[in-house]
Design a protein around this motif. Structure first.
Motif, mmCIF file in Angstrom:
data_model
loop_
_atom_site.group_PDB
_atom_site.id
_atom_site.type_symbol
_atom_site.label_atom_id
_atom_site.label_comp_id
_atom_site.label_asym_id
_atom_site.label_seq_id
_atom_site.Cartn_x
_atom_site.Cartn_y
_atom_site.Cartn_z
ATOM 1 N N THR A 36 -11.120 -4.896 5.056
ATOM 2 C CA THR A 36 -10.666 -4.216 3.843
ATOM 3 C C THR A 36 -9.322 -3.502 4.007
ATOM 4 O O THR A 36 -8.480 -3.611 3.121
ATOM 5 C CB THR A 36 -11.738 -3.230 3.356
ATOM 6 O OG1 THR A 36 -12.942 -3.952 3.160
ATOM 7 C CG2 THR A 36 -11.339 -2.578 2.059
ATOM 8 N N PRO A 37 -9.056 -2.773 5.075
ATOM 9 C CA PRO A 37 -7.753 -2.111 5.166
ATOM 10 C C PRO A 37 -6.572 -3.088 5.147
ATOM 11 O O PRO A 37 -5.503 -2.751 4.658
ATOM 12 C CB PRO A 37 -7.813 -1.369 6.490
ATOM 13 C CG PRO A 37 -9.248 -1.137 6.728
ATOM 14 C CD PRO A 37 -9.944 -2.338 6.159
ATOM 15 N N ALA A 38 -6.783 -4.308 5.640
ATOM 16 C CA ALA A 38 -5.685 -5.267 5.671
ATOM 17 C C ALA A 38 -5.349 -5.800 4.283
ATOM 18 O O ALA A 38 -4.202 -6.152 4.017
ATOM 19 C CB ALA A 38 -6.035 -6.425 6.592
ATOM 20 N N VAL A 39 -6.325 -5.879 3.389
ATOM 21 C CA VAL A 39 -6.065 -6.441 2.063
ATOM 22 C C VAL A 39 -6.019 -5.374 0.980
ATOM 23 O O VAL A 39 -5.793 -5.699 -0.182
ATOM 24 C CB VAL A 39 -7.123 -7.505 1.691
ATOM 25 C CG1 VAL A 39 -7.061 -8.664 2.640
ATOM 26 C CG2 VAL A 39 -8.502 -6.914 1.623
ATOM 27 N N ARG A 40 -6.204 -4.130 1.343
ATOM 28 C CA ARG A 40 -6.199 -3.058 0.340
ATOM 29 C C ARG A 40 -4.855 -2.953 -0.362
ATOM 30 O O ARG A 40 -4.776 -2.632 -1.549
ATOM 31 C CB ARG A 40 -6.535 -1.723 0.999
ATOM 32 C CG ARG A 40 -6.703 -0.608 -0.017
ATOM 33 C CD ARG A 40 -7.077 0.697 0.633
ATOM 34 N NE ARG A 40 -8.323 0.526 1.358
ATOM 35 C CZ ARG A 40 -8.700 1.288 2.370
ATOM 36 N NH1 ARG A 40 -7.921 2.259 2.785
ATOM 37 N NH2 ARG A 40 -9.831 1.087 2.980
ATOM 38 N N ILE A 41 -3.776 -3.261 0.328
ATOM 39 C CA ILE A 41 -2.449 -3.170 -0.283
ATOM 40 C C ILE A 41 -2.264 -4.231 -1.363
ATOM 41 O O ILE A 41 -1.425 -4.095 -2.248
ATOM 42 C CB ILE A 41 -1.357 -3.273 0.794
ATOM 43 C CG1 ILE A 41 -0.023 -2.813 0.254
ATOM 44 C CG2 ILE A 41 -1.272 -4.667 1.351
ATOM 45 C CD1 ILE A 41 1.008 -2.564 1.311
#
Length: 61
Positions: A36-41
């Motif tokens: 999730t942190p990698a695609v949150r942007i």
């Protein structure tokens, strides 16, 4: 010289506290979500909902 022994003891104690906190976090799954942190942007932020009264004021101007 006694203060040096005291400070070394305090630093070792503080390091043990951080080590315990790290193992506790790993045991409770704090770092399980790695995707999730990698695609949150890539997610769009939701636009704030404007109130009806502010919409009416725009037409009056």
């Amino acid at each position: 010289m006694n203060i040096l022994y005291f400070l070394i003891g305090c630093s070792v104690f503080l390091a043990l506290i951080f080590l315990f906190a790290f193992f506790w976090a790993m045991k409770n799954g704090q770092n399980d979500d790695t995707y999730t942190p990698a695609v949150r942007i890539l997610f769009d932020d939701e636009l704030p909902i404007q109130s009806k009264k502010s919409d009416e004021n725009q037409f009056l101007k």
